[in-house]
Design a protein around this motif. Structure first.
Motif, PDB file in Angstrom:
ATOM      1  N   ILE A 147       0.841  -1.205   0.000  1.00 28.12           N
ATOM      2  CA  ILE A 147       0.000   0.000   0.000  1.00 28.12           C
ATOM      3  C   ILE A 147       0.871   1.248   0.000  1.00 28.12           C
ATOM      4  O   ILE A 147       0.570   2.241  -0.686  1.00 28.12           O
ATOM      5  CB  ILE A 147      -0.940  -0.009   1.222  1.00 28.12           C
ATOM      6  CG1 ILE A 147      -1.966  -1.148   1.107  1.00 28.12           C
ATOM      7  CG2 ILE A 147      -1.658   1.326   1.374  1.00 28.12           C
ATOM      8  CD1 ILE A 147      -2.804  -1.350   2.350  1.00 28.12           C
ATOM      9  N   ALA A 148       1.972   1.213   0.749  1.00 30.40           N
ATOM     10  CA  ALA A 148       2.878   2.361   0.804  1.00 30.40           C
ATOM     11  C   ALA A 148       3.443   2.670  -0.577  1.00 30.40           C
ATOM     12  O   ALA A 148       3.594   3.834  -0.960  1.00 30.40           O
ATOM     13  CB  ALA A 148       4.012   2.087   1.795  1.00 30.40           C
ATOM     14  N   VAL A 149       3.763   1.642  -1.358  1.00 31.15           N
ATOM     15  CA  VAL A 149       4.270   1.840  -2.722  1.00 31.15           C
ATOM     16  C   VAL A 149       3.195   2.489  -3.589  1.00 31.15           C
ATOM     17  O   VAL A 149       3.458   3.423  -4.358  1.00 31.15           O
ATOM     18  CB  VAL A 149       4.734   0.505  -3.318  1.00 31.15           C
ATOM     19  CG1 VAL A 149       5.078   0.665  -4.802  1.00 31.15           C
ATOM     20  CG2 VAL A 149       5.941  -0.025  -2.561  1.00 31.15           C
ATOM     21  N   ASP A 150       1.950   2.005  -3.477  1.00 31.38           N
ATOM     22  CA  ASP A 150       0.855   2.560  -4.279  1.00 31.38           C
ATOM     23  C   ASP A 150       0.613   4.031  -3.969  1.00 31.38           C
ATOM     24  O   ASP A 150       0.198   4.801  -4.843  1.00 31.38           O
ATOM     25  CB  ASP A 150      -0.436   1.767  -4.035  1.00 31.38           C
ATOM     26  CG  ASP A 150      -0.365   0.364  -4.613  1.00 31.38           C
ATOM     27  OD1 ASP A 150       0.442   0.156  -5.540  1.00 31.38           O
ATOM     28  OD2 ASP A 150      -1.100  -0.515  -4.122  1.00 31.38           O
ATOM     29  N   LEU A 151       0.850   4.430  -2.711  1.00 27.05           N
ATOM     30  CA  LEU A 151       0.562   5.801  -2.277  1.00 27.05           C
ATOM     31  C   LEU A 151       1.803   6.682  -2.257  1.00 27.05           C
ATOM     32  O   LEU A 151       1.822   7.706  -1.590  1.00 27.05           O
ATOM     33  CB  LEU A 151      -0.076   5.773  -0.885  1.00 27.05           C
ATOM     34  CG  LEU A 151      -1.405   5.025  -0.771  1.00 27.05           C
ATOM     35  CD1 LEU A 151      -1.905   5.051   0.658  1.00 27.05           C
ATOM     36  CD2 LEU A 151      -2.442   5.627  -1.714  1.00 27.05           C
ATOM     37  N   ALA A 152       2.849   6.280  -2.994  1.00 23.30           N
ATOM     38  CA  ALA A 152       4.099   7.043  -3.026  1.00 23.30           C
ATOM     39  C   ALA A 152       4.325   7.638  -4.412  1.00 23.30           C
ATOM     40  O   ALA A 152       3.809   7.141  -5.417  1.00 23.30           O
ATOM     41  CB  ALA A 152       5.274   6.144  -2.641  1.00 23.30           C
ATOM     42  N   ASP A 153       5.115   8.712  -4.445  1.00 21.93           N
ATOM     43  CA  ASP A 153       5.535   9.305  -5.722  1.00 21.93           C
ATOM     44  C   ASP A 153       6.808   8.656  -6.238  1.00 21.93           C
ATOM     45  O   ASP A 153       7.069   8.658  -7.444  1.00 21.93           O
ATOM     46  CB  ASP A 153       5.759  10.806  -5.553  1.00 21.93           C
ATOM     47  CG  ASP A 153       4.478  11.545  -5.209  1.00 21.93           C
ATOM     48  OD1 ASP A 153       3.591  11.634  -6.079  1.00 21.93           O
ATOM     49  OD2 ASP A 153       4.357  12.012  -4.068  1.00 21.93           O
ATOM     50  N   ALA A 154       7.616   8.122  -5.330  1.00 23.31           N
ATOM     51  CA  ALA A 154       8.843   7.417  -5.697  1.00 23.31           C
ATOM     52  C   ALA A 154       9.179   6.430  -4.586  1.00 23.31           C
ATOM     53  O   ALA A 154       8.652   6.527  -3.464  1.00 23.31           O
ATOM     54  CB  ALA A 154       9.996   8.395  -5.924  1.00 23.31           C
ATOM     55  N   VAL A 155      10.061   5.465  -4.908  1.00 21.72           N
ATOM     56  CA  VAL A 155      10.359   4.381  -3.970  1.00 21.72           C
ATOM     57  C   VAL A 155      11.862   4.217  -3.819  1.00 21.72           C
ATOM     58  O   VAL A 155      12.599   4.220  -4.816  1.00 21.72           O
ATOM     59  CB  VAL A 155       9.746   3.046  -4.452  1.00 21.72           C
ATOM     60  CG1 VAL A 155      10.080   1.912  -3.471  1.00 21.72           C
ATOM     61  CG2 VAL A 155       8.234   3.178  -4.619  1.00 21.72           C
ATOM     62  N   LEU A 156      12.309   4.099  -2.563  1.00 25.33           N
ATOM     63  CA  LEU A 156      13.673   3.658  -2.280  1.00 25.33           C
ATOM     64  C   LEU A 156      13.635   2.173  -1.984  1.00 25.33           C
ATOM     65  O   LEU A 156      12.983   1.745  -1.024  1.00 25.33           O
ATOM     66  CB  LEU A 156      14.247   4.393  -1.068  1.00 25.33           C
ATOM     67  CG  LEU A 156      14.706   5.848  -1.204  1.00 25.33           C
ATOM     68  CD1 LEU A 156      15.359   6.311   0.094  1.00 25.33           C
ATOM     69  CD2 LEU A 156      15.650   6.033  -2.367  1.00 25.33           C
ATOM     70  N   PHE A 157      14.306   1.384  -2.820  1.00 22.83           N
ATOM     71  CA  PHE A 157      14.357  -0.066  -2.606  1.00 22.83           C
ATOM     72  C   PHE A 157      15.715  -0.389  -1.987  1.00 22.83           C
ATOM     73  O   PHE A 157      16.760  -0.245  -2.622  1.00 22.83           O
ATOM     74  CB  PHE A 157      14.163  -0.796  -3.931  1.00 22.83           C
ATOM     75  CG  PHE A 157      14.333  -2.283  -3.840  1.00 22.83           C
ATOM     76  CD1 PHE A 157      13.932  -2.999  -2.716  1.00 22.83           C
ATOM     77  CD2 PHE A 157      14.909  -2.986  -4.894  1.00 22.83           C
ATOM     78  CE1 PHE A 157      14.098  -4.371  -2.636  1.00 22.83           C
ATOM     79  CE2 PHE A 157      15.068  -4.365  -4.829  1.00 22.83           C
ATOM     80  CZ  PHE A 157      14.670  -5.049  -3.697  1.00 22.83           C
ATOM     81  N   VAL A 158      15.708  -0.798  -0.707  1.00 29.78           N
ATOM     82  CA  VAL A 158      16.939  -1.012   0.048  1.00 29.78           C
ATOM     83  C   VAL A 158      17.321  -2.491   0.019  1.00 29.78           C
ATOM     84  O   VAL A 158      16.496  -3.372   0.313  1.00 29.78           O
ATOM     85  CB  VAL A 158      16.773  -0.545   1.509  1.00 29.78           C
ATOM     86  CG1 VAL A 158      18.090  -0.685   2.270  1.00 29.78           C
ATOM     87  CG2 VAL A 158      16.296   0.898   1.564  1.00 29.78           C
TER      88      VAL A 158
END
Length: 507
Positions: A147-158
């Motif tokens: 859900i956090a990915v869907d509601l984000a403008d960009a993603v940091l994949f660690v």
């Protein structure tokens, strides 16, 4: 305690309707003139200190107006468990905000923080570790990350550069590609130059250049943030417009009383992880919600355990963050489980709110499970254990079904209005004079303390200062507090009555 309060009421009887009517009909101009005369006499005849003068000159504090703020761009941080997502967020924030422990699965909910870099503000979202085929509470944690990915403008994949890309990382990559969001690959735990070749292997994930960083030491984080700002939009395309103003509501209570269920029902979605296991929530989770047409900022907190000083690890830091969330809030909803006896722990949590000076609303949850016999016992417990907060608005709800959730709005508004209330100096001094004439302070050691002047020094919470010729008994100060409630209301707000003993100036 109850016998002591009853005896105190016998010594200082409750106000009658005539006194309340006199206060309501009191001419403001006459009251102000009398107060100015008393103040002039105080300044002329008694030795005052510099902070005394500051209190006397206190101006009205108006409530902050509600303002609308632009929606900040949102950056979600995702990855499998224990790769250092929360540590990286703490490094970006410049403070220890997210709970970090050398154990997988500490973070469970998606937790939003406000960050700033090079004069640009953005929201950063910490998530729990994402795992494929997760079960039980881990499945809920993974769902929150998606859900956090869907509601984000960009993603940091660690990714943990020491371990390299795992099968779980490859599952995360497929999930991120399906989201079609901009993804920045972060190779964490690159503590020196010698480890950078290990980060280069992560090119194989197909997400572009991996950014080598060390969340623990801060290495490479500045370069990463410079790149993040080139990816994030100025205004979020997905976040809600934010509402400013004094409407932050902390949800407190023992573990497993229904705090997270209350937030989820208010939001209208599964915003936080709910599980029968006590202590599911660890980080404070805030969310803008709308109930009955009113907008609030609700903050779900970790359940306060019986002995916070004996808690260890993640539970200890979760308790500290709960206290910090309460300090940032303006009103607290203390959730009590009506299916269980009101405990000493419940009372301690309420006392914590009183000590913080926040407005208070009591939410009796699971009301739909209550039978007649338990209701009789509950009322008896309420009268015995919560008599000291009988002034707090009480709402009977069911967080699971949403029953009577809309009744929280008038209760919260009433508590906040009381929290902001300011009594004119003239009326307050007139009340004090009436009380002193009807019920003088008892003589102690051959002397009777007199109240020279009174003023409300602050709001949020209402704080009154009495300038006196001697020490006022705690019982007499409680008597004044009770009269203030009877005449001016103050439902839902604690009241502080302080005193300053001053000696007459020598001629």
């Amino acid at each position: 305690m109850a016998d002591h309060d009853n005896a105190e009421r016998d010594n200082y009887p409750d106000a009658d309707e005539k006194l309340a009517q006199r206060m309501a009909a009191l001419d403001e101009a006459d009251a102000l003139l009398r107060a100015n005369t008393l103040r002039a006499g105080l300044s002329a005849d008694y030795d005052l200190e510099s902070d005394d003068l500051e209190i006397l000159d206190t101006a009205d504090v108006d409530p902050d107006a509600v303002t609308y703020l632009p929606a900040l761009p949102v950056l979600a941080v995702v990855g499998r468990p224990n790769v250092g997502k929360s540590a990286l967020i703490n490094r970006i924030l410049g403070r220890r905000e997210a709970v970090v422990q050398d154990t997988p699965g500490v973070t469970r909910d998606r937790v939003t923080y406000k960050a700033e870099w090079n004069d640009r503000r953005f929201s950063i979202v910490d998530t729990g570790g994402w795992e494929p085929d997760a079960r039980g509470i881990n499945a809920s944690v993974a769902a929150q990350a998606e859900i956090a990915v869907d509601l984000a403008d960009a993603v940091l994949f660690v990714v943990d550069s020491n371990v390299g890309a795992t099968s779980t990382d490859e599952h995360v990559v497929r999930m991120l590609r399906s989201s079609k969001k901009p993804v920045i690959l972060v190779a964490n735990k690159v503590d020196d130059v010698r480890q950078e070749p290990e980060a280069a292997i992560l090119w194989n994930l197909g997400l572009g250049e991996p950014w080598p960083v060390s969340a623990l030491h801060g290495r490479g984080v500045a370069d990463l943030l410079d790149h993040v700002l080139t990816v994030l939009p100025e205004i979020s395309a997905v976040a809600k417009q934010e509402v400013g103003g004094p409407r932050r509501v902390a949800i407190l209570g023992r573990p497993n009383v229904g705090k997270s269920s209350l937030l989820n029902k208010a939001v209208g979605e599964e915003r936080v992880v709910v599980n029968e296991m006590a202590g599911t929530t660890r980080d404070p989770v805030d969310e803008q919600v709308e109930i009955a047409g009113k907008v609030w900022r609700f903050v779900d907190t970790a359940g306060i355990r019986r002995r916070m000083n004996l808690a260890q690890g993640a539970d200890f830091y979760a308790s500290l963050r709960t206290s910090a969330a309460l300090e940032k809030a303006e009103v607290a909803i203390v959730v009590l489980d009506v299916s269980e006896v009101i405990s000493e722990q419940d009372v301690r949590i309420i006392d914590l709110v009183l000590e913080s000076g926040r407005a208070l609303v009591l939410a009796f949850n699971k009301w739909d499970l209550l039978d007649d016999e338990r209701r009789r016992y509950l009322e008896r417990e309420y009268e015995q254990d919560l008599a000291h907060v009988a002034w707090a608005p009480r709402v009977n709800i069911s967080a699971k079904t949403g029953r009577h959730l809309e009744k929280l709005v008038p209760a919260l508004e009433l508590a906040l209005k009381s929290w902001d209330t300011r009594i004119p100096t003239g009326k307050f001094n007139a009340l004090v004079a009436e009380l002193a004439a009807e019920h003088p302070h008892p003589v102690r050691s051959g002397k009777q303390p007199r109240i020279l002047f009174g003023t409300q020094a602050a709001t949020r919470p209402p704080t009154f200062v009495l300038f006196t010729t001697g020490f006022l008994d705690p019982g007499y100060r409680r008597f004044i507090t009770r009269r203030l409630r009877e005449i001016f209301g103050f439902e839902g707000s604690p009241i502080n009555v302080n005193m300053r003993v001053r000696e007459k100036r020598k001629r």
